[in-house]
Design a protein around this motif. Structure first.
Motif, short mmCIF file in Angstrom:
data_model
loop_
_atom_site.label_atom_id
_atom_site.label_comp_id
_atom_site.label_asym_id
_atom_site.label_seq_id
_atom_site.Cartn_x
_atom_site.Cartn_y
_atom_site.Cartn_z
N SER A 185 -35.82 84.63 -40.16
CA SER A 185 -36.50 83.42 -40.61
C SER A 185 -36.29 83.20 -42.11
CB SER A 185 -37.99 83.54 -40.31
OG SER A 185 -38.70 82.42 -40.82
N ARG A 189 -34.34 80.11 -43.87
CA ARG A 189 -34.97 79.28 -44.90
C ARG A 189 -34.13 79.29 -46.18
NH1 ARG A 189 -40.97 81.40 -45.29
NH2 ARG A 189 -40.95 79.95 -47.08
N TRP A 190 -33.60 80.47 -46.51
CA TRP A 190 -32.76 80.56 -47.70
C TRP A 190 -31.49 79.72 -47.53
CZ3 TRP A 190 -27.76 82.27 -48.44
CH2 TRP A 190 -27.35 82.41 -49.78
N GLY A 193 -32.38 76.11 -47.79
CA GLY A 193 -32.62 75.74 -49.19
C GLY A 193 -31.33 75.63 -49.98
#
Length: 208
Positions: A185, A189-190, A193
């Motif tokens: 997760s 998300r990284w 981003g």
């Protein structure tokens, strides 16, 4: 092959379900055998008391016959072939044990001697029947006791060793999977981003 990953978790969950079901069955078997053993012990206690009483009566008449007739006459009166008996077997929760003795056949004795000897013969025949009943009851108690002890041992092994071991391994796999899911997760998300940052247009300063 070691139980790892999601497939390993499913396998362990199934094994744990089987182990818990087995423990329930063993516990039920233990309770049923314990009740049956209690009943058999009561039967054995009553049969033992009856045998002891009849054996004492037979011994009394034997002493009287020995005093009146002598050991030679007693030996001559004894049957020449052994008695025969049929034993009926039953069972509970997979363990077989004798239930009762029936159809006892005691060979006739040679006539002769005093009335005390006749009473001694009759008393010993009755005591023999009681002894067989007591032997049947005692053997039933022994067999059920042994099976109950084995069942309790197996239940203890399942409850105290097998199930805790499976639970520990399952917990370890769940923690490992939770950590892996958290890592995935965070990585997503990284990545999201980073992709958003790359997609934003660059702003140029005035006069450049």
């Amino acid at each position: 092959m070691a139980d790892t990953g999601r497939a390993g978790r499913v396998r362990l969950e199934r094994r744990l379900t089987v182990a818990r079901h087995g423990a329930d069955l063993l516990d039920r078997k233990q309770r049923i055998l314990a009740d049956e053993l209690e009943r058999l012990k009561i039967v054995a206690s009553h049969s033992d008391a009856r045998w002891q009483d009849l054996a004492a009566v037979a011994a009394t008449w034997l002493r009287r016959a020995a005093a009146l007739d002598g050991r030679a006459q007693i030996a001559a009166t004894a049957p020449r072939v052994p008695a025969r008996v049929e034993v009926t077997w039953g069972g509970a929760m997979g363990v077989a044990f004798p239930l009762e003795a029936s159809g006892m056949s005691i060979p006739p004795t040679t006539a002769g001697g005093s009335s005390a000897l006749s009473f001694a013969v009759a008393a010993h025949a009755e005591a023999l029947e009681a002894a067989v009943e007591q032997a049947v009851a005692t053997r039933a108690v022994q067999l059920v006791s042994a099976e109950l002890a084995a069942t309790r041992s197996r239940l203890h092994a399942v409850e105290k060793r097998w199930i805790p071991r499976l639970e520990d391994r399952l917990m370890a796999i769940r923690r490992a999977l939770d950590a892996l899911e958290l890592e995935e997760s965070l990585r997503l998300r990284w990545a999201a981003g980073a992709a958003g940052a790359d997609a934003r247009p660059s702003v140029r300063s005035e006069g450049s």
